[in-house]
Scaffold this motif. Structure first.
Motif, PDB file in Angstrom:
ATOM      1  N   SER A 142       0.842  -1.196   0.000  1.00 19.51           N
ATOM      2  CA  SER A 142       0.000   0.000   0.000  1.00 19.51           C
ATOM      3  C   SER A 142       0.880   1.251   0.000  1.00 19.51           C
ATOM      4  O   SER A 142       2.074   1.185   0.316  1.00 19.51           O
ATOM      5  CB  SER A 142      -0.888   0.014   1.245  1.00 19.51           C
ATOM      6  N   SER A 143       0.278   2.388  -0.326  1.00 15.22           N
ATOM      7  CA  SER A 143       1.008   3.663  -0.280  1.00 15.22           C
ATOM      8  C   SER A 143       1.511   3.935   1.137  1.00 15.22           C
ATOM      9  O   SER A 143       2.622   4.432   1.319  1.00 15.22           O
ATOM     10  CB  SER A 143       0.121   4.806  -0.750  1.00 15.22           C
ATOM     11  N   ALA A 144       0.691   3.614   2.129  1.00 10.21           N
ATOM     12  CA  ALA A 144       1.087   3.841   3.529  1.00 10.21           C
ATOM     13  C   ALA A 144       2.319   3.005   3.881  1.00 10.21           C
ATOM     14  O   ALA A 144       3.243   3.493   4.553  1.00 10.21           O
ATOM     15  CB  ALA A 144      -0.064   3.506   4.463  1.00 10.21           C
ATOM     16  N   ILE A 195       8.348   2.566   4.577  1.00  9.17           N
ATOM     17  CA  ILE A 195       9.584   1.944   4.108  1.00  9.17           C
ATOM     18  C   ILE A 195      10.563   2.978   3.574  1.00  9.17           C
ATOM     19  O   ILE A 195      11.743   2.948   3.890  1.00  9.17           O
ATOM     20  CB  ILE A 195       9.275   0.875   3.042  1.00  9.17           C
ATOM     21  N   THR A 196      10.066   3.904   2.762  1.00 11.56           N
ATOM     22  CA  THR A 196      10.947   4.851   2.086  1.00 11.56           C
ATOM     23  C   THR A 196      11.253   6.101   2.903  1.00 11.56           C
ATOM     24  O   THR A 196      12.249   6.768   2.668  1.00 11.56           O
ATOM     25  CB  THR A 196      10.328   5.322   0.752  1.00 11.56           C
ATOM     26  N   ILE A 253       5.320  10.034  -2.457  1.00 15.60           N
ATOM     27  CA  ILE A 253       4.952   8.696  -2.958  1.00 15.60           C
ATOM     28  C   ILE A 253       4.061   8.865  -4.181  1.00 15.60           C
ATOM     29  O   ILE A 253       4.286   8.266  -5.234  1.00 15.60           O
ATOM     30  CB  ILE A 253       4.217   7.867  -1.873  1.00 15.60           C
ATOM     31  N   LYS A 254       3.042   9.700  -4.037  1.00 17.22           N
ATOM     32  CA  LYS A 254       2.076   9.905  -5.115  1.00 17.22           C
ATOM     33  C   LYS A 254       2.756  10.455  -6.377  1.00 17.22           C
ATOM     34  O   LYS A 254       2.500   9.969  -7.482  1.00 17.22           O
ATOM     35  CB  LYS A 254       0.993  10.879  -4.615  1.00 17.22           C
ATOM     36  N   SER A 255       3.620  11.449  -6.220  1.00 18.38           N
ATOM     37  CA  SER A 255       4.248  12.047  -7.407  1.00 18.38           C
ATOM     38  C   SER A 255       5.258  11.093  -8.053  1.00 18.38           C
ATOM     39  O   SER A 255       5.308  10.986  -9.278  1.00 18.38           O
ATOM     40  CB  SER A 255       4.886  13.399  -7.080  1.00 18.38           C
ATOM     41  N   ASN A 256       6.053  10.379  -7.241  1.00 15.66           N
ATOM     42  CA  ASN A 256       6.996   9.409  -7.822  1.00 15.66           C
ATOM     43  C   ASN A 256       6.262   8.282  -8.526  1.00 15.66           C
ATOM     44  O   ASN A 256       6.675   7.843  -9.595  1.00 15.66           O
ATOM     45  CB  ASN A 256       7.931   8.842  -6.734  1.00 15.66           C
ATOM     46  N   LEU A 257       5.167   7.816  -7.922  1.00 11.31           N
ATOM     47  CA  LEU A 257       4.381   6.745  -8.539  1.00 11.31           C
ATOM     48  C   LEU A 257       3.736   7.237  -9.832  1.00 11.31           C
ATOM     49  O   LEU A 257       3.734   6.531 -10.844  1.00 11.31           O
ATOM     50  CB  LEU A 257       3.323   6.222  -7.568  1.00 11.31           C
TER      51      LEU A 257
END
Length: 184
Positions: A148-150, A155-156, A163-167
């Motif tokens: 999941s994004s969470a 992790i990162t 997360i949203k922009s890199n994905l």
């Protein structure tokens, strides 16, 4: 949050119990190998990365934050090691035989078929070409590992926006790459 069983095992590890640590390794080595294989696109390097990850885990088990699950913490260590490795080495680029592996997989009607490691390597090399280390990590964690994004945030260490922009950029790049290769 850690389960009571995980908490007990970690406590045993922190007191030097090698049997408890063996359980940690056996429980998490497949997911770490999977991540490393998709990030590094090299089976031998992925095996080395698994070893390096668990050496770090053993050395730093006392630093484990009890608010994180052991799996998330191990993924974090492995992710950072993979990114460091990618920064130290040349870019991973696909070869014609990698594109052939993608074509074979895409035309295979048996979607339940399990990919072999070398096939994963070829496919990831082909579709992830041109991604930055951060984009590759987020894409691998969410799209390829199914987290999941969470979980990816934990992790990162990236925030939700990162997360949203890199994905988003990774998905756009992969889509463009697949289109260039003749897939819609």
């Amino acid at each position: 949050m850690m389960t009571q069983t995980e908490h007990d095992i970690i406590t045993r590890c922190q007191h030097g119990d090698k049997d408890a640590f063996r359980w940690v390794v056996q429980t998490h080595q497949r997911m770490i190998f999977s991540l490393a294989l998709k990030m590094l696109c090299d089976e031998e390097e992925a095996k080395d990365m698994v070893q390096e990850t668990f050496i770090r885990v053993w050395q730093r088990i006392r630093d484990l934050d009890q608010q994180k699950t052991i799996g998330t913490w191990i993924y974090t260590i492995a992710s950072r090691l993979c990114i460091d490795k990618l920064r130290r080495t040349n870019r991973v680029t696909s070869m014609p035989e990698d594109k052939l592996a993608l074509r074979r997989y895409a035309s295979d009607n048996d979607n339940q078929r399990t990919l072999e490691n070398r096939e994963w390597v070829s496919i990831v090399k082909t579709i992830a070409e041109g991604l930055s280390e951060k984009q590759r990590l987020v894409f691998t964690l969410i799209q390829l590992e199914g987290l999941s994004s969470a979980e990816a945030e934990q992790i990162t260490g990236f925030d939700a926006k990162q997360i949203k922009s890199n994905l988003f950029v990774a998905r756009q790049t992969v889509r463009k790459r697949l289109k260039e290769l003749g897939y819609e």
